[in-house]
Scaffold this motif. Structure first.
Motif, PDB file in Angstrom:
ATOM      1  N   PHE A 146      -7.966   5.999  -4.904  1.00  0.00           N
ATOM      2  CA  PHE A 146      -7.382   6.692  -6.055  1.00  0.00           C
ATOM      3  C   PHE A 146      -8.068   8.037  -6.293  1.00  0.00           C
ATOM      4  O   PHE A 146      -7.428   9.014  -6.689  1.00  0.00           O
ATOM      5  CB  PHE A 146      -7.501   5.838  -7.314  1.00  0.00           C
ATOM      6  N   ARG A 147      -9.387   8.073  -6.059  1.00  0.00           N
ATOM      7  CA  ARG A 147     -10.163   9.281  -6.323  1.00  0.00           C
ATOM      8  C   ARG A 147     -10.170  10.248  -5.133  1.00  0.00           C
ATOM      9  O   ARG A 147     -10.707  11.351  -5.233  1.00  0.00           O
ATOM     10  CB  ARG A 147     -11.616   8.916  -6.667  1.00  0.00           C
ATOM     11  N   GLY A 148      -9.623   9.826  -4.008  1.00  0.00           N
ATOM     12  CA  GLY A 148      -9.636  10.671  -2.826  1.00  0.00           C
ATOM     13  C   GLY A 148     -11.025  10.836  -2.243  1.00  0.00           C
ATOM     14  O   GLY A 148     -11.378  11.908  -1.733  1.00  0.00           O
ATOM     15  N   MET A 176       0.827  -1.202   0.000  1.00  0.00           N
ATOM     16  CA  MET A 176       0.000   0.000   0.000  1.00  0.00           C
ATOM     17  C   MET A 176       0.864   1.255   0.000  1.00  0.00           C
ATOM     18  O   MET A 176       0.512   2.260  -0.634  1.00  0.00           O
ATOM     19  CB  MET A 176      -0.954  -0.010   1.195  1.00  0.00           C
ATOM     20  N   ASP A 177       2.005   1.202   0.684  1.00  0.00           N
ATOM     21  CA  ASP A 177       2.931   2.335   0.628  1.00  0.00           C
ATOM     22  C   ASP A 177       3.445   2.541  -0.794  1.00  0.00           C
ATOM     23  O   ASP A 177       3.596   3.677  -1.257  1.00  0.00           O
ATOM     24  CB  ASP A 177       4.113   2.098   1.572  1.00  0.00           C
ATOM     25  N   TYR A 178       3.699   1.417  -1.490  1.00  0.00           N
ATOM     26  CA  TYR A 178       4.205   1.509  -2.858  1.00  0.00           C
ATOM     27  C   TYR A 178       3.124   2.029  -3.804  1.00  0.00           C
ATOM     28  O   TYR A 178       3.401   2.854  -4.689  1.00  0.00           O
ATOM     29  CB  TYR A 178       4.710   0.144  -3.314  1.00  0.00           C
ATOM     30  N   VAL A 179       1.886   1.578  -3.604  1.00  0.00           N
ATOM     31  CA  VAL A 179       0.775   2.094  -4.413  1.00  0.00           C
ATOM     32  C   VAL A 179       0.633   3.601  -4.197  1.00  0.00           C
ATOM     33  O   VAL A 179       0.398   4.361  -5.149  1.00  0.00           O
ATOM     34  CB  VAL A 179      -0.540   1.362  -4.060  1.00  0.00           C
ATOM     35  N   GLN A 180       0.782   4.046  -2.965  1.00  0.00           N
ATOM     36  CA  GLN A 180       0.684   5.480  -2.680  1.00  0.00           C
ATOM     37  C   GLN A 180       1.755   6.253  -3.443  1.00  0.00           C
ATOM     38  O   GLN A 180       1.499   7.376  -3.919  1.00  0.00           O
ATOM     39  CB  GLN A 180       0.823   5.736  -1.181  1.00  0.00           C
ATOM     40  N   GLN A 181       2.923   5.663  -3.593  1.00  0.00           N
ATOM     41  CA  GLN A 181       3.973   6.325  -4.376  1.00  0.00           C
ATOM     42  C   GLN A 181       3.558   6.442  -5.843  1.00  0.00           C
ATOM     43  O   GLN A 181       3.827   7.463  -6.492  1.00  0.00           O
ATOM     44  CB  GLN A 181       5.287   5.554  -4.251  1.00  0.00           C
ATOM     45  N   ASN A 199     -14.450   9.360   0.150  1.00  0.00           N
ATOM     46  CA  ASN A 199     -14.906   8.597   1.325  1.00  0.00           C
ATOM     47  C   ASN A 199     -13.798   8.362   2.349  1.00  0.00           C
ATOM     48  O   ASN A 199     -13.841   7.376   3.111  1.00  0.00           O
ATOM     49  CB  ASN A 199     -15.509   7.259   0.881  1.00  0.00           C
ATOM     50  N   GLY A 200     -12.810   9.249   2.363  1.00  0.00           N
ATOM     51  CA  GLY A 200     -11.752   9.171   3.362  1.00  0.00           C
ATOM     52  C   GLY A 200     -10.881   7.931   3.254  1.00  0.00           C
ATOM     53  O   GLY A 200     -10.194   7.572   4.217  1.00  0.00           O
ATOM     54  N   MET A 201     -10.868   7.298   2.097  1.00  0.00           N
ATOM     55  CA  MET A 201     -10.137   6.035   1.946  1.00  0.00           C
ATOM     56  C   MET A 201      -8.659   6.292   1.691  1.00  0.00           C
ATOM     57  O   MET A 201      -8.274   7.234   0.988  1.00  0.00           O
ATOM     58  CB  MET A 201     -10.738   5.211   0.804  1.00  0.00           C
ATOM     59  N   ASP A 202      -7.818   5.437   2.285  1.00  0.00           N
ATOM     60  CA  ASP A 202      -6.376   5.475   2.055  1.00  0.00           C
ATOM     61  C   ASP A 202      -5.841   4.053   2.131  1.00  0.00           C
ATOM     62  O   ASP A 202      -6.619   3.090   2.228  1.00  0.00           O
ATOM     63  CB  ASP A 202      -5.687   6.384   3.072  1.00  0.00           C
ATOM     64  N   GLY A 203      -4.523   3.892   2.086  1.00  0.00           N
ATOM     65  CA  GLY A 203      -3.944   2.554   2.086  1.00  0.00           C
ATOM     66  C   GLY A 203      -4.324   1.734   3.310  1.00  0.00           C
ATOM     67  O   GLY A 203      -4.810   0.604   3.176  1.00  0.00           O
ATOM     68  N   ASP A 215       1.225   9.273  -5.946  1.00  0.00           N
ATOM     69  CA  ASP A 215       1.909  10.557  -5.740  1.00  0.00           C
ATOM     70  C   ASP A 215       2.638  11.039  -6.995  1.00  0.00           C
ATOM     71  O   ASP A 215       2.698  12.253  -7.243  1.00  0.00           O
ATOM     72  CB  ASP A 215       2.908  10.445  -4.591  1.00  0.00           C
ATOM     73  N   ILE A 216       3.194  10.129  -7.782  1.00  0.00           N
ATOM     74  CA  ILE A 216       3.928  10.559  -8.980  1.00  0.00           C
ATOM     75  C   ILE A 216       3.006  10.754 -10.174  1.00  0.00           C
ATOM     76  O   ILE A 216       3.469  11.133 -11.264  1.00  0.00           O
ATOM     77  CB  ILE A 216       5.056   9.572  -9.338  1.00  0.00           C
ATOM     78  N   GLY A 217       1.700  10.500  -9.992  1.00  0.00           N
ATOM     79  CA  GLY A 217       0.738  10.767 -11.056  1.00  0.00           C
ATOM     80  C   GLY A 217       0.453   9.603 -11.986  1.00  0.00           C
ATOM     81  O   GLY A 217      -0.120   9.798 -13.055  1.00  0.00           O
ATOM     82  N   MET A 218       0.811   8.384 -11.583  1.00  0.00           N
ATOM     83  CA  MET A 218       0.572   7.222 -12.446  1.00  0.00           C
ATOM     84  C   MET A 218      -0.872   6.725 -12.393  1.00  0.00           C
ATOM     85  O   MET A 218      -1.323   6.028 -13.294  1.00  0.00           O
ATOM     86  CB  MET A 218       1.511   6.080 -12.062  1.00  0.00           C
ATOM     87  N   PHE A 219      -1.593   7.070 -11.304  1.00  0.00           N
ATOM     88  CA  PHE A 219      -2.950   6.547 -11.128  1.00  0.00           C
ATOM     89  C   PHE A 219      -3.985   7.670 -11.081  1.00  0.00           C
ATOM     90  O   PHE A 219      -4.873   7.692 -10.234  1.00  0.00           O
ATOM     91  CB  PHE A 219      -3.035   5.709  -9.849  1.00  0.00           C
ATOM     92  N   GLU A 220      -3.883   8.623 -12.023  1.00  0.00           N
ATOM     93  CA  GLU A 220      -4.931   9.635 -12.157  1.00  0.00           C
ATOM     94  C   GLU A 220      -6.221   8.938 -12.604  1.00  0.00           C
ATOM     95  O   GLU A 220      -6.192   7.970 -13.357  1.00  0.00           O
ATOM     96  CB  GLU A 220      -4.523  10.682 -13.196  1.00  0.00           C
TER      97      GLU A 220
END
Length: 593
Positions: A397-399, A228-233, A401-405, A236-241
């Motif tokens: 990904f969409r930011g 999940m930390d790696y997905v967040q990266q 419902n307060g969802m995160d890793g 962050d770099i814009g790969m999962f807009e």
């Protein structure tokens, strides 16, 4: 494994001749009865192969069972559970290995099995036997605009540091680095799981965790934090807009990559193109691991094929020989080429001897597969929670419902725990006996007619396709003796949902229409209709009836003649609610009164 198979052929050659039928034989006329045609389950993508088979073996007759329902894979396994599979069994997933072993012939002694790599055979082997073989493989990775990359002098990165630096350059050029498909939550599920496979999920430890998680003996917490930390990266770099409109995968590629808005696109999509409308070339790159030591592609067979075990029984020698000829033909270069067309650029042959040109969009993916850097897509056994887990990732990904890793990890555990604790209560009805196709059509007619307040229902049903008139709706799947959940009920539904129609006619006209049938092709060779009347029995000749029809189940002429009124309404919901009220169903029960 290949050497073991060869030894089996040498040591047990006589047994294989008799039991697995992997050699020619005479047809004993005294034991043949009924049709000599092989039954074949209709599956998309086989048209070119069937044409090749007809040309190669004109004496082999095929009876192709049609299926226009909404759950082809589910229906194939419903047939398997009901011991009612066709002679040639086709499916998209190996959902039950033990059942496959019970119902299908072991192909491990057949010559054409030796055309596969040992690693591929190891993946499909069940207790040393081979019962279902992949027909071909579709390769998946991250799509990119190859022409745009070349114009800027950008190269496919080798590790995450290179990907991060490249994304910074892409942003500086005014472009989005990457978009991810969100129309289907399977896209976001795969995006996360595929990144996990660049590290631990494809290791023995990862496979053991998956097995334990699916049975309730392990949790996502304690295993998924680094992923999940790696997905967040990647985020962050814009790969999962994400696209605000949640475009389909094909539209996403055309809009963002073809429109030069973005460079990369992560979508679980078997591309049908290699060139975008702008003239730019499409490329496919791997999922990039953190240190670059495990950059991977995904693959998934478009289908698996096998032979019913009943063909190994005495009296079916000719059918078995014919079936084996067809499977052997599939696993020749000519047979594999029948599945590889201009519209299937991501499809690879499964033959160990197959090659591919270096300028192919999937050349690197093919090399990765041969070197063990490609892995199967995650799907089987995750079906019950996959969409909801993917929804959690989509919210992340969409930011929304307060969802995160960390929230996704907790949601994974919650969903699996809820499923395992309620899996015995998701069945809302039970079929006490297996239905014929006509009896299944009657059941659907009762459910539809009663739900919409009609006086009767007219349902067409089809077991085999007619030339030039492949149905897209109607009842084409049987209901088998079993407990019924949403997956089972979907197997008997038409492929068209969301609307139905009411046609107004007299009882005499309804009986006349039932007798005429549904002439889909307009050639005088109709599919049968079944008229189901509220209260049972025959309709009164001069009484007016409001008759419910499934969409795409009447001709334009009939619709105009009887003033068809198209209404909104989900047939799948109607059926599920009706079955829930019935609690049990049987072919001769459940009157519509």
């Amino acid at each position: 494994m290949k050497q073991r198979l060869i030894r089996r052929v040498l040591a047990l050659s006589m047994g294989l001749l008799l039991l697995s039928g992997c050699a020619s034989g005479e047809r004993p006329p005294e034991v043949q009865s009924g049709s000599d045609a092989l039954t074949w389950f209709d599956w998309s993508g086989y048209d070119h192969f069937l044409a090749l088979a007809a040309e190669t073996y004109p004496d082999i007759s095929l009876e192709i069972s049609t299926y226009a329902g909404s759950n082809r894979t589910g229906y194939s396994w419903a047939q398997m559970r009901g011991d009612d599979i066709p002679d040639i069994f086709i499916t998209s997933q190996i959902l039950d290995k033990e059942l496959a072993k019970e119902r299908l012939a072991d192909l491990s002694g057949c010559d054409f099995v030796n055309r596969f790599s040992t690693s591929l055979l190891d993946q499909v082997a069940i207790d040393g036997g081979v019962y279902l073989l992949p027909v071909n493989n579709t390769m998946y990775g991250i799509y990119y605009n190859k022409t745009l990359m070349e114009e800027h002098g950008w190269q496919v990165p080798e590790n995450f540091a290179g990907l991060k630096a490249l994304c910074e350059e892409i942003r500086a050029a005014g472009l989005i680095p990457g978009v991810v498909g969100t129309e289907l939550t399977g896209n976001t599920f795969s995006a996360v799981f595929n990144l996990a496979k660049t590290s631990w999920l494809t290791t023995p430890e990862g496979r053991a965790w998956e097995q334990a998680f699916l049975t309730g003996d392990a949790t996502a917490a304690g295993m998924w934090e680094d992923t999940m930390d790696y997905v967040q990266q990647y985020i962050d770099i814009g790969m999962f807009e994400t696209d605000p409109g949640a475009l389909s995968n094909s539209a996403l590629v055309r809009e963002y990559l073809g429109g030069r808005k973005a460079v990369f696109c992560t979508a679980t999509w078997a591309s049908s193109i290699t060139e975008l409308e702008s003239g730019d070339q499409l490329g496919l790159m791997p999922y990039i691991g953190e240190d670059g030591s495990k950059n991977i592609y995904m693959y998934n067979p478009s289908s698996y094929i096998g032979i019913s075990k009943r063909l190994t029984q005495p009296g079916n020698e000719q059918k078995l020989e014919d079936a084996l000829k067809l499977l052997s033909l599939i696993y020749t270069p000519e047979g594999q080429a029948a599945f590889q067309t201009e519209s299937t650029p991501c499809v690879l042959s499964v033959l160990d001897s197959a090659g591919i040109s270096e300028d192919s969009m999937i050349y690197d993916a093919w090399m990765a597969l041969r070197k063990g850097r490609a892995f199967p897509m995650t799907y089987a056994r995750w079906e019950n929670v996959l969409a909801d887990i993917g929804q959690a990732y989509k919210d992340w990904f969409r930011g929304e419902n307060g969802m995160d890793g960390p929230g996704c990890i907790a949601r994974m555990d919650e969903l699996q725990s809820n499923y395992l604790s309620t899996q015995n209560t998701v069945y809302f009805c039970e079929s006490t006996a297996s239905f014929t196709l006509e009896e299944t059509a009657r059941l659907v007619g009762k459910a539809l007619g009663s739900a919409v307040g009609a006086d009767a229902a007219m349902i067409f049903y089809a077991e085999t396709s007619k030339p030039g008139a492949k149905p897209s709706a109607g009842v084409t799947g049987k209901l088998y003796q079993d407990r019924i959940n949403t997956d089972v009920s979907s197997t008997i539904l038409p492929g068209v949902d969301g609307e139905y129609a009411i046609l107004t006619m007299t009882g005499g006209q309804a009986k006349e229409l039932e007798a005429r049938g549904f002439d889909l092709a307009g050639d005088g060779d109709p599919y049968p209709y079944l008229l189901v009347v509220k209260g049972g029995g025959e309709p009164e000749e001069d009484k007016t009836y409001r008759v419910a029809f499934l969409m795409n189940s009447y001709t334009e002429e009939v619709g105009e003649r009887f003033s068809a009124q198209v209404e909104k309404g989900s047939v799948s919901l109607f059926l599920r609610e009706w079955l829930t009220r019935q609690k049990t169903v049987s072919p001769d029960g459940n009157p519509w009164s």
